[in-house]
Scaffold this motif. Structure first.
Motif, PDB file in Angstrom:
ATOM      1  N   HIS A  13      43.554  27.015  30.883  1.00 44.46           N
ATOM      2  CA  HIS A  13      43.423  26.823  32.324  1.00 44.46           C
ATOM      3  C   HIS A  13      42.084  27.363  32.823  1.00 44.46           C
ATOM      4  O   HIS A  13      41.370  28.053  32.113  1.00 44.46           O
ATOM      5  CB  HIS A  13      44.547  27.549  33.074  1.00 44.46           C
ATOM      6  N   GLN A  30      40.206  18.220  38.946  1.00 45.44           N
ATOM      7  CA  GLN A  30      41.642  17.973  38.822  1.00 45.44           C
ATOM      8  C   GLN A  30      41.863  16.767  37.911  1.00 45.44           C
ATOM      9  O   GLN A  30      41.243  15.727  38.069  1.00 45.44           O
ATOM     10  CB  GLN A  30      42.269  17.692  40.198  1.00 45.44           C
ATOM     11  N   ARG A  34      43.176  21.991  33.699  1.00 45.47           N
ATOM     12  CA  ARG A  34      44.288  22.553  34.470  1.00 45.47           C
ATOM     13  C   ARG A  34      43.717  23.652  35.369  1.00 45.47           C
ATOM     14  O   ARG A  34      43.336  24.716  34.892  1.00 45.47           O
ATOM     15  CB  ARG A  34      45.372  23.085  33.523  1.00 45.47           C
ATOM     16  N   ILE A  36      43.876  26.158  38.703  1.00 50.58           N
ATOM     17  CA  ILE A  36      44.726  26.912  39.628  1.00 50.58           C
ATOM     18  C   ILE A  36      43.807  27.572  40.661  1.00 50.58           C
ATOM     19  O   ILE A  36      42.760  28.111  40.300  1.00 50.58           O
ATOM     20  CB  ILE A  36      45.510  28.023  38.892  1.00 50.58           C
ATOM     21  N   THR A 126      33.924  21.371  33.013  1.00 57.40           N
ATOM     22  CA  THR A 126      34.906  20.799  32.080  1.00 57.40           C
ATOM     23  C   THR A 126      34.511  21.087  30.635  1.00 57.40           C
ATOM     24  O   THR A 126      35.341  21.496  29.811  1.00 57.40           O
ATOM     25  CB  THR A 126      35.027  19.275  32.292  1.00 57.40           C
ATOM     26  N   PRO A 153      51.743  24.060  26.655  1.00 59.43           N
ATOM     27  CA  PRO A 153      51.918  24.133  28.106  1.00 59.43           C
ATOM     28  C   PRO A 153      53.392  24.015  28.492  1.00 59.43           C
ATOM     29  O   PRO A 153      54.101  23.134  28.019  1.00 59.43           O
ATOM     30  CB  PRO A 153      51.130  22.904  28.604  1.00 59.43           C
ATOM     31  N   ALA A 156      56.625  21.592  33.752  1.00 60.69           N
ATOM     32  CA  ALA A 156      56.429  21.920  35.169  1.00 60.69           C
ATOM     33  C   ALA A 156      57.699  22.490  35.802  1.00 60.69           C
ATOM     34  O   ALA A 156      57.640  23.433  36.602  1.00 60.69           O
ATOM     35  CB  ALA A 156      55.971  20.675  35.924  1.00 60.69           C
ATOM     36  N   LYS A 170      51.820  30.906  40.233  1.00 58.38           N
ATOM     37  CA  LYS A 170      51.692  30.004  39.080  1.00 58.38           C
ATOM     38  C   LYS A 170      51.026  30.691  37.883  1.00 58.38           C
ATOM     39  O   LYS A 170      51.448  30.522  36.745  1.00 58.38           O
ATOM     40  CB  LYS A 170      50.895  28.760  39.469  1.00 58.38           C
TER      41      LYS A 170
END
Length: 209
Positions: A13, A30, A34, A36, A126, A153, A156, A170
């Motif tokens: 992340h 996005q 990932r 946050i 990225t 991962p 969700a 999160k």
């Protein structure tokens, strides 16, 4: 406030400063990584791993004056993190670039990466996230004291369930699932085991819940 170095980034992340939510760069990131968003990152714009972060200097920052310089100096004085400085080098800001390069590379000993706009910056971030993931994977595979299996991962729905615990956002939910593997194992964890992941206060809240 200088909070650089106090953030733990879940595997695979990146954590972005809340001020970037809704920006062109965030929209481009996005889906590619990932991402946050969190308040309280202080001087840092993006954390790519628990050791590497990005400080972003926009064209507007360069034109506005010396505030960005004070920010970089404060970061370097307060943090042991590997700071990467991304600078918008445009026709307007090009005249300031040599001075920034001297400050960042020679005086502060940090990495400087020029970009022309936020779109180019998102591509660079990225690539840097992928590099950090590969670097961490190599460390895990070469260290006999770390688990060989990298955590997958979490689904969700499971993450959302763990987020129902008071004080667990999160980031902490992902860290807890990474460490304990399932909600069942998380429920059976001791306060001391939880403390290693989220700290004393949050561990006690989670254990009581």
């Amino acid at each position: 406030p200088v909070t650089a170095g106090s953030i733990v980034v879940p595997y695979g992340h990146a954590i972005g400063n809340e001020k970037w939510r809704g920006s062109e760069m965030a929209q481009r990131l996005q889906g590619k990584i990932r991402l946050i968003f969190e308040d309280g990152l202080g001087l840092v714009d993006f954390h790519l791993s628990s050791r590497t972060c990005i400080l972003y200097i926009s064209e507007a920052d360069l034109v506005a004056g010396d505030e960005f310089k004070r920010r970089l100096v404060r970061f370097r004085n307060a943090s042991s993190l590997r700071g990467i400085v991304i600078v918008e080098k445009t026709q307007i800001s090009n005249q300031y670039f040599m001075a920034v390069q001297k400050l960042v590379a020679l005086e502060l000993g940090m990495v400087l990466l020029p970009v022309s706009n936020q779109g180019e910056a998102s591509q660079l971030i990225t690539q840097l996230v992928s590099f950090c993931v590969r670097e961490l994977s190599r460390e895990r595979s070469s260290n006999p004291f770390l688990r060989k299996r990298c955590p997958q991962p979490a689904e969700a729905a499971v993450v959302r369930t763990v987020q129902q615990i008071p004080g667990v956002g999160k980031t902490k939910a992902l860290l807890l699932l990474q460490r304990f593997g399932s909600i069942h194992q998380l429920c059976n964890a001791s306060v001391k085991e939880l403390e290693l992941v989220v700290g004393q206060t949050a561990a006690q809240q989670i254990h009581r819940f």
